[in-house]
Design a protein around this motif. Structure first.
Motif, PDB file in Angstrom:
ATOM      1  N   ILE A 187       0.900  -1.092   0.118  1.00 46.87           N
ATOM      2  CA  ILE A 187       0.110  -0.038   0.026  1.00 46.87           C
ATOM      3  C   ILE A 187       0.870   1.178   0.214  1.00 46.87           C
ATOM      4  N   LYS A 188       0.661   2.305  -1.092  1.00 51.67           N
ATOM      5  CA  LYS A 188       1.240   3.304  -0.841  1.00 51.67           C
ATOM      6  C   LYS A 188       0.305   4.396  -0.470  1.00 51.67           C
ATOM      7  N   VAL A 189       0.686   5.432   0.360  1.00 54.06           N
ATOM      8  CA  VAL A 189      -0.241   6.257   1.279  1.00 54.06           C
ATOM      9  C   VAL A 189       0.352   7.439   0.446  1.00 54.06           C
ATOM     10  N   LEU A 190      -0.700   8.034  -0.065  1.00 58.75           N
ATOM     11  CA  LEU A 190      -0.446   9.589  -0.782  1.00 58.75           C
ATOM     12  C   LEU A 190      -1.062  10.630   0.262  1.00 58.75           C
ATOM     13  N   ASN A 191      -0.369  11.556   0.181  1.00 59.73           N
ATOM     14  CA  ASN A 191      -0.728  12.897   0.722  1.00 59.73           C
ATOM     15  C   ASN A 191      -1.727  13.598   0.420  1.00 59.73           C
ATOM     16  N   GLY A 192      -2.528  14.341   1.290  1.00 58.17           N
ATOM     17  CA  GLY A 192      -3.790  15.026   0.773  1.00 58.17           C
ATOM     18  C   GLY A 192      -4.444  15.606   2.173  1.00 58.17           C
ATOM     19  N   SER A 193      -5.629  15.922   2.171  1.00 58.05           N
ATOM     20  CA  SER A 193      -6.412  16.437   3.196  1.00 58.05           C
ATOM     21  C   SER A 193      -6.501  15.143   3.908  1.00 58.05           C
ATOM     22  N   LYS A 194      -7.000  14.057   3.291  1.00 58.94           N
ATOM     23  CA  LYS A 194      -7.198  12.675   3.834  1.00 58.94           C
ATOM     24  C   LYS A 194      -6.241  11.750   3.317  1.00 58.94           C
ATOM     25  N   PRO A 195      -5.870  10.742   3.991  1.00 58.48           N
ATOM     26  CA  PRO A 195      -4.786   9.773   3.207  1.00 58.48           C
ATOM     27  C   PRO A 195      -5.595   9.087   2.257  1.00 58.48           C
ATOM     28  N   THR A 196      -4.954   9.050   1.206  1.00 59.29           N
ATOM     29  CA  THR A 196      -5.378   8.392   0.123  1.00 59.29           C
ATOM     30  C   THR A 196      -4.594   6.990  -0.481  1.00 59.29           C
ATOM     31  N   TYR A 197      -4.686   6.255  -1.173  1.00 56.66           N
ATOM     32  CA  TYR A 197      -3.918   4.900  -1.232  1.00 56.66           C
ATOM     33  C   TYR A 197      -3.645   4.473  -2.929  1.00 56.66           C
ATOM     34  N   ASP A 198      -2.747   3.802  -3.212  1.00 57.84           N
ATOM     35  CA  ASP A 198      -2.568   3.191  -4.394  1.00 57.84           C
ATOM     36  C   ASP A 198      -2.218   1.868  -3.622  1.00 57.84           C
ATOM     37  N   LEU A 199      -2.900   0.685  -4.540  1.00 57.12           N
ATOM     38  CA  LEU A 199      -2.813  -0.643  -3.890  1.00 57.12           C
ATOM     39  C   LEU A 199      -2.061  -1.249  -5.017  1.00 57.12           C
ATOM     40  N   PHE A 200      -1.059  -2.185  -4.709  1.00 55.83           N
ATOM     41  CA  PHE A 200      -0.104  -2.973  -5.539  1.00 55.83           C
ATOM     42  C   PHE A 200      -0.237  -4.396  -5.011  1.00 55.83           C
ATOM     43  N   VAL A 201      -0.196  -5.205  -6.141  1.00 57.16           N
ATOM     44  CA  VAL A 201      -0.332  -6.534  -6.114  1.00 57.16           C
ATOM     45  C   VAL A 201       0.627  -7.337  -7.015  1.00 57.16           C
ATOM     46  N   LYS A 202       1.309  -8.142  -6.478  1.00 57.60           N
ATOM     47  CA  LYS A 202       2.207  -8.983  -7.211  1.00 57.60           C
ATOM     48  C   LYS A 202       2.016 -10.455  -6.958  1.00 57.60           C
ATOM     49  N   ALA A 203       1.836 -11.405  -7.926  1.00 57.53           N
ATOM     50  CA  ALA A 203       1.893 -12.814  -7.532  1.00 57.53           C
ATOM     51  C   ALA A 203       2.680 -13.528  -8.694  1.00 57.53           C
ATOM     52  N   LYS A 204       2.854 -14.662  -8.382  1.00 52.63           N
ATOM     53  CA  LYS A 204       3.270 -15.871  -9.436  1.00 52.63           C
ATOM     54  C   LYS A 204       2.361 -16.854  -9.440  1.00 52.63           C
ATOM     55  N   ARG A 232      -0.006   4.006  11.761  1.00 48.25           N
ATOM     56  CA  ARG A 232       1.091   3.684  12.445  1.00 48.25           C
ATOM     57  C   ARG A 232       2.387   4.409  11.973  1.00 48.25           C
ATOM     58  N   TYR A 233       2.568   4.759  10.737  1.00 52.47           N
ATOM     59  CA  TYR A 233       3.805   5.477  10.254  1.00 52.47           C
ATOM     60  C   TYR A 233       3.644   7.014   9.714  1.00 52.47           C
ATOM     61  N   LYS A 234       2.603   7.637   9.873  1.00 54.92           N
ATOM     62  CA  LYS A 234       2.685   8.915   9.251  1.00 54.92           C
ATOM     63  C   LYS A 234       1.216   9.571  10.099  1.00 54.92           C
ATOM     64  N   HIS A 235       1.152   9.335  11.607  1.00 50.55           N
ATOM     65  CA  HIS A 235       0.186   9.514  12.259  1.00 50.55           C
ATOM     66  C   HIS A 235       0.001  10.831  12.356  1.00 50.55           C
ATOM     67  N   SER A 236       1.148  11.919  12.385  1.00 55.30           N
ATOM     68  CA  SER A 236       1.132  13.285  12.664  1.00 55.30           C
ATOM     69  C   SER A 236       0.424  13.920  11.380  1.00 55.30           C
ATOM     70  N   LYS A 237       0.435  13.672  10.383  1.00 62.81           N
ATOM     71  CA  LYS A 237      -0.132  14.281   9.185  1.00 62.81           C
ATOM     72  C   LYS A 237      -1.508  14.294   9.133  1.00 62.81           C
ATOM     73  N   TRP A 238      -2.269  13.365   9.880  1.00 65.58           N
ATOM     74  CA  TRP A 238      -3.734  13.315   9.729  1.00 65.58           C
ATOM     75  C   TRP A 238      -4.196  13.222  11.253  1.00 65.58           C
ATOM     76  N   ASP A 239      -5.650  13.627  11.582  1.00 67.64           N
ATOM     77  CA  ASP A 239      -6.039  13.395  12.902  1.00 67.64           C
ATOM     78  C   ASP A 239      -6.736  12.107  12.778  1.00 67.64           C
ATOM     79  N   ILE A 240      -7.118  11.431  13.866  1.00 67.67           N
ATOM     80  CA  ILE A 240      -7.711  10.205  13.921  1.00 67.67           C
ATOM     81  C   ILE A 240      -8.921   9.912  13.044  1.00 67.67           C
ATOM     82  N   GLN A 241      -9.866  11.060  13.183  1.00 66.47           N
ATOM     83  CA  GLN A 241     -11.060  11.035  12.228  1.00 66.47           C
ATOM     84  C   GLN A 241     -10.807  10.746  10.796  1.00 66.47           C
TER      85      GLN A 241
END
Length: 124
Positions: free
Chosen positions: A21-38, A88-97
Motif C-alpha cells: 500500500i502506498k499512502v498518498l498525501n492530501g487532506s485525507k490519506p489516499t492509497y495506491d494498492l499494488f499486488v504481485k503474484a506468481k 502507524r507511520y504517518k499519524h502526525s499528518k492526519w487526525d484520528i477522524q
C-alpha cells in the motif's frame, strides 16, 4: 489460491501473492494498492496465450479487490486494513477522524501484476 477463467477452460494456482500500500498525501490519506503474484498454469484447454491469461488474471484479481472495497464502503469498515499504515507511520499528518474515515474514493489506483512461472497444463 486456485482460480478458474474463461468458463472453467483455464485454471491456475496463485502462489506467493504480495501486496503493498502506498499512502498518498492530501487532506485525507489516499492509497495506491499494488499486488504481485506468481501463478502456475494447471489447465489450458484451448491453448490460450500466456499473456492473455496473465491479463485476465490481473483483471479478475483487481475486480475482487474492487468488490472488497465496495463492501467496505457499504458496511463502513476497513476490510483491507488500509488505514493501519498511515496510522502507524504517518499519524502526525492526519487526525484520528481522517484516518478512520474510509470510503472507496480514497483508493486512487489498483495495480495487479501476475506472472505465470510454470506451465503444468493438460488437455481434456
Amino acid at each position: 489460491m486456485p482460480l478458474s477463467l474463461f468458463k472453467e477452460k483455464v485454471s491456475v494456482i496463485i502462489r506467493k501473492p504480495k501486496g503493498s500500500i502506498k499512502v498518498l498525501n492530501g487532506s485525507k490519506p489516499t492509497y495506491d494498492l499494488f499486488v504481485k503474484a506468481k501463478a502456475i498454469l494447471v489447465q489450458n484447454e484451448e491453448n490460450m496465450s500466456v499473456n492473455k491469461i496473465q491479463k485476465e488474471l490481473a483483471l479478475k484479481i483487481k475486480s475482487e479487490i474492487v468488490k472488497t472495497i465496495n463492501k467496505s464502503d457499504e458496511i463502513h469498515a476497513d476490510l483491507l486494513n488500509l488505514s493501519e499504515k498511515p496510522y502507524r507511520y504517518k499519524h502526525s499528518k492526519w487526525d484520528i477522524q481522517s484516518l478512520n474515515s474510509m470510503d472507496k474514493s480514497l483508493i486512487k489506483d489498483i495495480i495487479v501484476k501476475i506472472k505465470i512461472v510454470e506451465n503444468a497444463s493438460y488437455k481434456k
